[in-house]
Design an enzyme around this catalytic site. Structure first.
Site, short mmCIF file in Angstrom:
data_model
loop_
_atom_site.label_atom_id
_atom_site.label_comp_id
_atom_site.label_asym_id
_atom_site.label_seq_id
_atom_site.Cartn_x
_atom_site.Cartn_y
_atom_site.Cartn_z
N ARG A 287 45.20 37.26 106.12
CA ARG A 287 45.56 36.11 106.94
C ARG A 287 47.03 35.76 106.73
O ARG A 287 47.63 36.17 105.74
CB ARG A 287 44.66 34.91 106.55
CG ARG A 287 43.18 35.21 106.77
CD ARG A 287 42.31 34.04 106.41
NE ARG A 287 42.55 32.88 107.23
CZ ARG A 287 42.11 32.74 108.48
NH1 ARG A 287 41.43 33.71 109.05
NH2 ARG A 287 42.35 31.63 109.17
N HIS A 459 14.69 25.49 81.83
CA HIS A 459 14.01 26.79 81.86
C HIS A 459 12.89 26.76 82.88
O HIS A 459 12.18 25.76 82.97
CB HIS A 459 13.42 27.08 80.47
CG HIS A 459 12.63 28.35 80.44
ND1 HIS A 459 13.23 29.59 80.44
CD2 HIS A 459 11.28 28.57 80.42
CE1 HIS A 459 12.28 30.52 80.41
NE2 HIS A 459 11.10 29.93 80.39
#
Ligand code: FAD
Length: 483
Positions: A287, A459
């Protein structure tokens, strides 16, 4: 706050309503600053919202779902037959997602009392921006004009209709006009973030994808181990990556639906040429900053050779009161960096000194699988002669990764061997884009591997992999695996 006696209508005029400009406007609006936001596009949002981050992730989602469904039986689902992509519906969904966010942003500007002015803004003095003949006076100006897509203007055949870029794939005004049906096969030219994200997306749609890169590997700015492992994974998915090669010409053959591109590739080492036939070429060679036509010459501002506007640590240009942020300034071309710089500029304009700090910029590549990184890489430490301790943890040993069927991936942690301070982290695998948030905070705050390892991680979750790499730093091995 605007001072009528000084003949200024606004405290700040912002040119460009991409993530840099709109975040500066929203932030300033919350702080009671009187702001004019000038945007030449018919809609607010810039590259990111209209033809970048958001539409690309909306389209990628469809591919991810298709890919997952193609492994449905692995999860105990009996799905019969192939799951095919309905191109028109996919594009319409992408456009609907963007429409909703543009409407939300437009509403937010109203509630923050930001005056949105549509038209092309040109700076005519350090206090004046002219939009279609109307002079907008303000104490400060923020240039947030962003960047544009590079087209293959110097390659024969670069202007053929089936040579496309991310603009044609993602911009609501272009997609179905330029790509009415799903491409059958694509050569993606350029192995950077935009090229590889589209490679993953098209491949997941069932399109035959070949990536052509001039460098020895795709994603050359990514940690070498991670990019090589990534290349292996995507090769197994069916993506072909041709390295050290460039496109020298493109020619059209056939008519109507049978139209094809004959693409001549040349190897950089041997000079050997080969011709490939595809339905589309996707050009992703970078770009350029939008600094032309902004009126920089009117205030004596020069750009770098590549057209970037240089700024100091407060985001101020060489002209006092004129700031520049986002893709138009040197540095990573990322939406969150543009937003951050917008906030920094506004704070400095308000007289609260704030220096932009690029020590912990997360970089995410939304490929399948994802890649994310922050801070120092192992190779950078080597080049700079900085001693580091590197630990790794494979997703395969992680309960959550196994439960969701995504065991391909790893986390790398780079620490200072003396203090244990975390200097950098890299991740390959599912949900890397989410897991990097914790790593960014760790690098930003300079916390140690021990502090991270002793932080309770929910967890079973993917961030447990980060804790495991930290355990390896302090104990020589992760808690739940041998190495
Ligand atoms: P822009 O978003 O380019 O906005 C600039 C605005 O200024 C535009 O709306 C333009 O019309 C306007 N403008 C320009 N000149 C004038 C003028 N003279 N007068 C008035 N208005 C003007 N980044 C990420 O962080 N995450 C991603 O997942 C991600 N994905 C991407 C995917 C693609 C395909 C692409 C191309 C980019 C992606 N990016 C991503 C990069 C991100 O889009 C840019 O970093 C970000 O948009 C830069 O914001 P900006 O405000 O500086 O500029």
């Amino acid at each position: 706050m605007a001072d009528a006696s000084n003949n200024t209508e606004y405290d700040i005029t912002i040119i460009g309503a991409g993530p840099g400009g709109y975040a500066a406007a929203l932030y300033g609006g919350l702080k009671g600053v009187k702001i004019a936001l000038v945007e030449k596009d018919r809609r607010l949002g810039g590259t990111c919202l209209l033809r970048g981050c958001i539409p690309s992730k909306a389209m990628l989602k469809t591919g991810e779902l298709r890919l997952q469904m193609s492994h449905a039986e692995k999860y105990g689902l009996a799905l019969k037959g192939d799951v095919s992509i309905d191109w028109e519906s996919t594009v319409q969904r992408k456009d609907k997602v963007v429409d909703g966010l543009v409407n939300g942003l437009t509403g937010l500007m109203k509630s923050r009392k930001v005056d949105v002015i549509h038209g092309t803004g040109t700076i005519t003095s350090p206090n004046t921006v002219t939009v279609d003949g109307r002079e907008i006076r303000s104490r400060n100006i923020i240039i947030a004009t962003g960047s544009g897509t590079l087209y293959p203007t110097d390659v024969p055949g670069g202007d053929l209709p089936n040579v496309i870029t991310s603009d044609e794939v993602l911009d609501a005004d272009l997609t179905l006009k330029r790509i009415p049906t799903m491409p059958e096969s694509v050569i993606i030219v350029g192995g950077g973030t935009v090229g590889m994200e589209h490679a993953s997306m098209f491949n997941a749609y069932g399109v035959k994808v070949t990536v052509v890169v001039t460098s020895p590997r795709a994603l050359r700015l990514v940690d070498e181990e991670i990019s090589r492992r990534f290349s292996m994974v995507v090769k197994n998915q069916g993506i072909e990556i041709i390295t050290r090669t460039d496109v020298v010409r493109m020619e059209e053959t056939g008519k109507g639906k049978g139209k094809r591109l004959m693409v001549t590739l040349r190897n950089a080492d041997s000079g050997a040429e080969e011709v490939r036939e595809v339905s589309h070429v996707f050009w992703a060679k970078g770009r350029f900053p939008y600094s032309q036509g902004v009126g920089l010459d009117k205030i004596g501002l020069q750009t770098t050779k590549r057209g970037f506007i240089e700024v100091d640590e407060r985001m101020q240009t060489a002209v006092p009161g004129v700031y520049a942020i986002g893709d138009v300034v040197p540095g990573p071309m990322l939406a969150h960096v543009a937003m951050y710089e917008g906030e920094v500029a506004v704070d400095n304009i308000l007289g609260h000194y704030r220096a932009a700090d690029y020590g912990a910029v997360p970089d995410v590549i939304f490929t399948i699988p994802e890649i994310a990184s922050v801070g120092m890489q192992e190779s950078e430490a080597k080049e700079r002669g900085i001693p580091v301790k590197v630990t790794k943890f494979n997703f395969a040993a992680l309960g959550r990764a196994q439960a969701i069927g995504e065991p391909d991936g790893l986390v790398k942690m780079i620490c200072d061997p003396g203090s244990g301070v975390i200097l950098g982290m890299q991740i390959l695998g599912a949900h890397a884009s989410d897991v990097i948030a914790e790593c960014t905070l760790a690098v930003q705050q300079g916390i140690t591997a021990e502090e991270l390892a002793h932080t309770i991680h929910a967890h079973p979750t993917m961030p447990e992999a980060v804790a495991e790499t930290a355990f390896s730093q302090i104990l020589g091995a992760p808690l739940h695996a041998n190495r």
